[in-house]
Design an enzyme around this catalytic site. Structure first.
Site, short mmCIF file in Angstrom:
data_model
loop_
_atom_site.label_atom_id
_atom_site.label_comp_id
_atom_site.label_asym_id
_atom_site.label_seq_id
_atom_site.Cartn_x
_atom_site.Cartn_y
_atom_site.Cartn_z
N ARG A 56 -0.45 -0.40 18.88
CA ARG A 56 0.85 -0.43 18.21
C ARG A 56 1.53 0.94 18.29
O ARG A 56 0.87 1.97 18.44
CB ARG A 56 0.71 -0.91 16.77
CG ARG A 56 -0.25 -0.12 15.93
CD ARG A 56 -0.42 -0.76 14.56
NE ARG A 56 -1.62 -0.33 13.90
CZ ARG A 56 -2.15 -0.96 12.85
NH1 ARG A 56 -1.58 -2.04 12.35
NH2 ARG A 56 -3.24 -0.50 12.29
N GLU A 67 4.91 1.27 11.74
CA GLU A 67 4.38 0.81 13.02
C GLU A 67 5.10 -0.43 13.50
O GLU A 67 5.49 -1.29 12.70
CB GLU A 67 2.89 0.48 12.86
CG GLU A 67 2.06 1.70 12.52
CD GLU A 67 0.70 1.37 11.94
OE1 GLU A 67 -0.25 2.11 12.21
OE2 GLU A 67 0.58 0.37 11.21
N LYS A 80 5.68 -7.30 14.67
CA LYS A 80 5.69 -7.05 13.22
C LYS A 80 6.10 -5.59 13.00
O LYS A 80 5.68 -4.71 13.75
CB LYS A 80 4.31 -7.31 12.62
CG LYS A 80 4.25 -7.02 11.10
CD LYS A 80 2.98 -7.55 10.47
CE LYS A 80 1.83 -6.60 10.56
NZ LYS A 80 0.65 -7.06 9.81
N THR A 95 1.80 -0.26 -0.95
CA THR A 95 1.26 0.57 0.14
C THR A 95 1.69 0.00 1.49
O THR A 95 2.10 0.73 2.39
CB THR A 95 -0.28 0.62 0.06
OG1 THR A 95 -0.65 1.24 -1.17
CG2 THR A 95 -0.89 1.38 1.22
N ALA A 150 -3.79 -4.51 -3.44
CA ALA A 150 -3.01 -5.70 -3.07
C ALA A 150 -3.79 -6.69 -2.21
O ALA A 150 -3.60 -7.91 -2.33
CB ALA A 150 -1.75 -5.25 -2.34
N ASP A 172 -13.22 -0.06 -7.87
CA ASP A 172 -12.06 0.73 -7.47
C ASP A 172 -12.11 2.03 -8.27
O ASP A 172 -12.57 2.03 -9.43
CB ASP A 172 -10.76 -0.04 -7.80
CG ASP A 172 -9.52 0.54 -7.11
OD1 ASP A 172 -8.96 -0.14 -6.23
OD2 ASP A 172 -9.10 1.66 -7.49
N GLY A 236 -9.75 -0.48 5.43
CA GLY A 236 -8.77 0.53 5.01
C GLY A 236 -8.61 1.71 5.95
O GLY A 236 -7.61 2.41 5.90
N GLY A 237 -9.58 1.93 6.85
CA GLY A 237 -9.43 3.02 7.83
C GLY A 237 -8.65 2.48 9.01
O GLY A 237 -9.18 1.75 9.85
N ASP A 238 -7.35 2.81 9.06
CA ASP A 238 -6.51 2.16 10.07
C ASP A 238 -5.43 3.09 10.60
O ASP A 238 -4.38 2.64 11.06
CB ASP A 238 -5.89 0.86 9.50
CG ASP A 238 -5.05 1.11 8.26
OD1 ASP A 238 -4.95 2.28 7.82
OD2 ASP A 238 -4.48 0.14 7.73
N LYS A 242 -7.46 8.73 8.76
CA LYS A 242 -7.60 7.85 7.56
C LYS A 242 -8.77 6.90 7.81
O LYS A 242 -8.62 5.87 8.47
CB LYS A 242 -6.29 7.07 7.36
CG LYS A 242 -6.29 6.08 6.20
CD LYS A 242 -4.85 5.63 5.92
CE LYS A 242 -4.73 4.51 4.89
NZ LYS A 242 -4.79 3.17 5.49
P1 NAD Z 1 -3.40 -0.74 -2.30
O1 NAD Z 1 -2.82 0.62 -2.39
O2 NAD Z 1 -2.72 -1.86 -3.00
O3 NAD Z 1 -4.93 -0.70 -2.82
C1 NAD Z 1 -5.84 0.29 -2.44
C2 NAD Z 1 -6.82 0.52 -3.57
O4 NAD Z 1 -7.82 1.44 -3.12
C3 NAD Z 1 -6.16 1.18 -4.81
O5 NAD Z 1 -6.38 0.32 -5.93
C4 NAD Z 1 -6.92 2.51 -4.95
O6 NAD Z 1 -7.11 2.89 -6.30
C5 NAD Z 1 -8.23 2.21 -4.25
N1 NAD Z 1 -9.00 3.36 -3.78
C6 NAD Z 1 -8.55 4.50 -3.14
N2 NAD Z 1 -9.59 5.29 -2.83
C7 NAD Z 1 -10.72 4.66 -3.25
C8 NAD Z 1 -12.10 4.96 -3.17
N3 NAD Z 1 -12.55 6.09 -2.63
N4 NAD Z 1 -12.99 4.06 -3.69
C9 NAD Z 1 -12.55 2.91 -4.27
N5 NAD Z 1 -11.25 2.56 -4.36
C10 NAD Z 1 -10.34 3.43 -3.86
O7 NAD Z 1 -3.54 -1.07 -0.73
P2 NAD Z 1 -3.79 -2.48 -0.02
O8 NAD Z 1 -2.50 -3.12 0.36
O9 NAD Z 1 -4.80 -3.28 -0.79
O10 NAD Z 1 -4.44 -1.97 1.35
C11 NAD Z 1 -5.72 -1.36 1.33
C12 NAD Z 1 -5.95 -0.66 2.66
O11 NAD Z 1 -6.07 -1.62 3.70
C13 NAD Z 1 -4.83 0.28 3.08
O12 NAD Z 1 -5.41 1.48 3.54
C14 NAD Z 1 -4.11 -0.45 4.20
O13 NAD Z 1 -3.53 0.44 5.12
C15 NAD Z 1 -5.25 -1.24 4.80
N6 NAD Z 1 -4.86 -2.49 5.48
C16 NAD Z 1 -5.51 -2.78 6.64
C17 NAD Z 1 -5.24 -3.96 7.30
C18 NAD Z 1 -6.00 -4.32 8.53
O14 NAD Z 1 -5.62 -5.27 9.24
N7 NAD Z 1 -7.08 -3.65 8.83
C19 NAD Z 1 -4.26 -4.84 6.79
C20 NAD Z 1 -3.64 -4.52 5.59
C21 NAD Z 1 -3.95 -3.34 4.93
#
Ligand code: NAD
Length: 361
Positions: A56, A67, A80, A95, A150, A172, A236-238, A242
């Site tokens: 992307r 992105e 997207k 986020t 979320a 969390d 979350g590592g993306d 990060k």
């Molecule tokens: P969000 O911000 O709604 O939720 C993230 C949560 O992580 C928060 O509640 C925060 O308090 C918590 N957090 C932060 N550091 C932490 C830690 N060390 N230990 C435990 N909890 C911790 O975000 P989201 O929409 O739920 O997205 C989560 C992650 O997933 C983001 O980084 C996003 O970029 C990624 N994501 C990836 C994909 C994919 O296809 N791989 C798709 C969507 C989102």
């Protein structure tokens, strides 16, 4: 009377709003919708070689990323638009937000414009479950869900519906996120246990999902926390810089990815040498490569989110919106009756001149 000088029906693009997407989820059932998207993802991953693919296109700032994610097969094109801004929640913003489009390769005309913030949560959950079906221990009934933002409820329900997970252990760093997630999952049939640490959350878990948002090389899981035989679903590592997992875990795991060219930039494996072996998930789905091959193996799905998954999800919504009428016709494309008279269409749209006032006799 107002006259729309752009009357062509074929130029009216079906638009699925957030409200329509929520109605679609309720009409279909959230688990059924995730299962339907998962079916489309598996079908599209089976014909992986038919797609145009590219990592992307990302625009980075100090605080986040925006992105564009394009792909196409012979019949359809999709993209997207998505952002990732971990600091947003502190300001009351999401986020991750997204919208996207499906188009006809034959004419280039859009077939669907859709909200994709909700759809991304559904498709990411579907993708996690597809990977876990092929990689997780078959007898896994407990998942640790680390990061309760979320995405968390969608992830939990997908694993319940498609992988037989009955117990979810939540953690969390913000206890309010865990409380929200536990409350939302009440009544779903899942046994939900809020935990005070990641160590506590992973107790007895056959699947560990990390879904945190933090723009740094975090250590959500350290090496000593990961025992033999588990499946890690690292979401979350993306993004460059990060990540969620200690590097040592990666050296003990069999690593599965969506599209290596993108994952090496964005995924956990950005911490490894560029030639570290990984397996492409589509090859596991077609049977060309092995998934889990022994009970003590640590499998890692290094998820970053790839355009074909969004293509699959948009295909699902296109069909569902047509079947249910849950869309609005959007006057998005200028399409004059005479295709070469674009200018004339503009001129015919001039506001009618006000009638001159009648003079007194
Ligand atoms: P969000 O911000 O709604 O939720 C993230 C949560 O992580 C928060 O509640 C925060 O308090 C918590 N957090 C932060 N550091 C932490 C830690 N060390 N230990 C435990 N909890 C911790 O975000 P989201 O929409 O739920 O997205 C989560 C992650 O997933 C983001 O980084 C996003 O970029 C990624 N994501 C990836 C994909 C994919 O296809 N791989 C798709 C969507 C989102």
């Amino acid at each position: 009377m107002t006259h729309n000088p752009n009357p062509s029906d074929k130029a009216l693009v079906p638009f699925v709003s957030v409200d329509h997407m929520m109605q679609l989820i309720h009409r279909t059932g959230i688990r059924e919708m995730i299962a339907g998207i998962a079916r489309n993802i598996e079908d599209d991953f089976r014909r992986w070689e038919q797609f145009d693919k590219t990592p992307r296109v990302a625009a980075h700032s100090q605080v986040g990323v925006i992105e564009l994610m394009p792909t196409a097969d012979d019949a359809h094109y999709a993209f997207k638009y998505v952002n990732g801004h971990p600091k947003n929640t502190a300001d009351g913003l999401q986020t991750v937000t997204a919208f996207g489009l499906l188009a006809d390769m034959d004419t280039g005309y859009p077939l669907l414009l859709s909200e994709m913030t909700l759809l991304t949560a559904l498709r990411t959950a579907a993708m996690s479950a597809v990977a876990a079906r092929h990689l997780a221990p078959k007898d896994a009934t407990t998942m640790a869900m680390i990061g309760n933002g979320a995405q968390a409820e969608f992830q939990s329900l997908a694993m319940q519906a498609l992988c037989g997970i009955t117990d979810v252990r939540l953690y969390d760093t913000d206890p309010a996120a865990t409380a929200k997630c536990a409350a939302n999952l009440a009544g779903t049939g899942l046994t939900v246990t809020p935990c005070r640490s990641a160590e506590e959350a992973i107790q007895g878990a056959g699947i560990i999902t990390t879904c945190t948002a933090d723009k740094r090389n975090a250590r959500v899981l350290t090496d000593n926390m990961v025992g033999a035989g588990v499946h890690i679903n690292a979401i979350g590592g993306d993004c460059p810089g990060k990540t969620e997992l200690a590097e040592a875990i990666l050296h003990r795991a069999s690593i599965f990815v969506e599209y290596p060219e993108q994952t090496r930039i964005e995924g956990e494996i950005q911490q490894l040498d560029a030639d570290h072996p990984v397996t492409e998930l589509w090859q596991v789905i077609t049977g060309a490569a092995n998934g889990r091959s022994d009970a003590r193996q640590i499998t890692l799905f290094d998820s970053v989110g790839f355009a074909i998954e969004d293509f699959s999800a948009l295909r699902y919504v296109h069909d569902a919106a047509r079947a249910t009428g849950l869309n609005l016709p959007l006057d998005l494309l200028a399409d004059p009756d005479d295709p070469r008279d674009l200018f004339g269409m503009v001129m015919r749209a001039a506001p009618a001149r006000k009638a001159a006032p009648v003079e007194d006799a």
